[in-house]
Design an enzyme around this catalytic site. Structure first.
Site, mmCIF file in Angstrom:
data_model
loop_
_atom_site.group_PDB
_atom_site.id
_atom_site.type_symbol
_atom_site.label_atom_id
_atom_site.label_comp_id
_atom_site.label_asym_id
_atom_site.label_seq_id
_atom_site.Cartn_x
_atom_site.Cartn_y
_atom_site.Cartn_z
ATOM 1 C CD1 TRP A 112 50.207 25.573 18.509
ATOM 2 C CD2 TRP A 112 50.945 26.381 17.381
ATOM 3 N NE1 TRP A 112 50.592 24.442 18.424
ATOM 4 C CE2 TRP A 112 51.602 25.208 17.734
ATOM 5 C CE3 TRP A 112 52.310 26.748 16.678
ATOM 6 C CZ2 TRP A 112 52.643 24.528 16.752
ATOM 7 C CZ3 TRP A 112 52.991 26.324 16.004
ATOM 8 C CH2 TRP A 112 53.494 25.497 15.725
ATOM 9 C CG ASP A 135 45.275 28.139 15.425
ATOM 10 O OD1 ASP A 135 44.721 27.645 14.316
ATOM 11 O OD2 ASP A 135 46.311 28.583 16.069
ATOM 12 C CE LYS A 179 48.850 20.386 14.189
ATOM 13 N NZ LYS A 179 48.839 21.969 14.893
#
Ligand SMILES: *Cc1c(COP(=O)(O)O)cnc(C)c1O
Length: 361
Positions: free
Chosen positions: A101, A171, A195
């Site tokens: 990511w 993030d 998530k």
């Protein structure tokens, strides 16, 4: 009805109480004769939902007044572009690459300016967090970027990098609301909610106000300009109404259950059950350097691919779902977010004990 223990990395387990409440509200939300999915985003009812959700996340995270909270579409991946578009005044930024990511964000930033890799843990399959005490940060960088919890590899920063005075962008998709944070340490915090917070379809951005300006890169779409969204309180166009509603219920659930301090205590306790077992197992082994282990995502292997496959199949049959590791790394991964009860982790460990007994040669 029978519910499984769902160890999915995302979309992921939600608190059962929240799902029950949503079910009760489904046909007739608070006597208004319609579901939240059917109401205008300009209605008084929805205005209450979004304002209450914002007030509750502000309270939970103790977000200072000089930070805006935005509820946006496009997921975390959309912010990989929005971050440089809104922040790259000098067209230069530093990225710490600790997994896929982070790497995707880094590669996206390269489309808009000079993205510099400040450090990386790619040399050991992202199984650790690099030393971030003295990074090659230069004066002309607009910000320093991290992915704070690496969902796929199961690592987490235990200490934020020394940014040498530069703004930090993080993030936090897979550690959002899992523990208290000091918001002022960051310039921008953002995370996809699917998530640890709610259903898919939304990212929450927490942005220091002075960074929300008209000075964006030329060509920035109106929708990706944070100022558009901030000026319209996330209602520039139709927002993901139902996702905002469910996130709001999750915020209430967190508040009722002791807030982020209590969440952290429970998460530490749950993760310890699994890590202690892994550290003492003769069959299973964790893949992350112990000091960098995530409380949320726990990857592990047996060292034998066939046995890993067998484990995933048998655990599924036992009501333990989605334990297969990410398609790029293999092995297993247990995501044990806020809504995963301690009993779920205990059942997993007891299943692993049995599996070990039956399969140790
Ligand atoms: C899942 C994930 C993403 C991608 O989220 P989308 O909402 O699907 O774009 C980004 N960063 C991290 C850390 C993630 O776990």
């Amino acid at each position: 009805m029978s519910r499984v223990y769902n160890f999915s990395a995302g979309p992921a387990v939600l608190p059962e109480e929240v799902l029950e409440e949503a079910a009760r509200d489904m046909l007739d939300y608070k006597g208004c004769g319609m579901s939240v999915m059917e109401m205008s985003h300009r209605s008084k009812m929805f205005d209450d939902i979004i304002k209450t959700a914002e007030a509750d996340i502000r309270e939970l995270m103790r977000i200072p007044d000089n930070y805006k909270v935005l509820f946006l579409q496009g997921g975390a991946s959309q912010q990989f572009a929005a971050v440089p578009m809104n922040l790259m005044k000098n067209k230069k930024a530093g990225y710490i690459v600790t997994g896929q990511w982070a790497k995707k964000a880094y590669q996206e930033a390269k489309l808009y300016g000079e993205a510099v890799e400040l450090a990386s843990s790619a040399d050991q399959t992202f199984s650790y967090i690099p030393d971030c005490s003295d990074l090659p940060i230069t004066d002309d960088m607009d910000y320093v970027y991290i992915c704070e919890n690496n969902t796929i590899y199961g690592t987490k920063y235990k200490k934020l990098p020394n940014t040498k005075g530069k703004d930090l962008v993080a993030d936090v998709s897979s550690c959002f609301l899992s523990e208290p944070v000091n918001v002022s340490d960051y310039a921008v915090i953002y995370g996809g909610v699917q998530k640890n917070v709610g259903p898919a379809g939304m990212v929450i951005d927490i942005i220091r106000e002075d960074l929300i300006t008209d000075e964006v890169l030329p060509g920035t779409p109106t929708m990706l300009k944070w100022k558009t969204q901030a000026d319209n309180d996330s209602l520039y166009n139709t927002p993901p109404c139902y996702t905002i509603y469910i996130c709001g219920l999750v915020f209430k659930w967190l508040k009722k259950n002791g807030g982020l301090v209590e969440m952290q205590r429970k998460n530490v306790e749950k993760a310890a059950i699994l890590y202690d077992f892994l550290d003492n197992s003769k069959l299973f082994k964790g893949t992350v350097r112990p000091e960098d282990r995530s409380l949320m995502n726990v990857p592990f292997i047996t060292g034998d691919e066939e046995l890993d496959k067998k484990f995933v199949a048998e655990s599924k049959a036992a009501g333990l779902e989605n334990l297969k590791g990410h398609r790029t790394v293999g092995g297993m991964r247990a995501s044990i977010y806020n809504a995963m009860p301690k009993a779920g982790v205990e059942k997993l460990v007891s299943f692993m004990e049995d599996f070990e007994k039956n399969n140790l040669k």
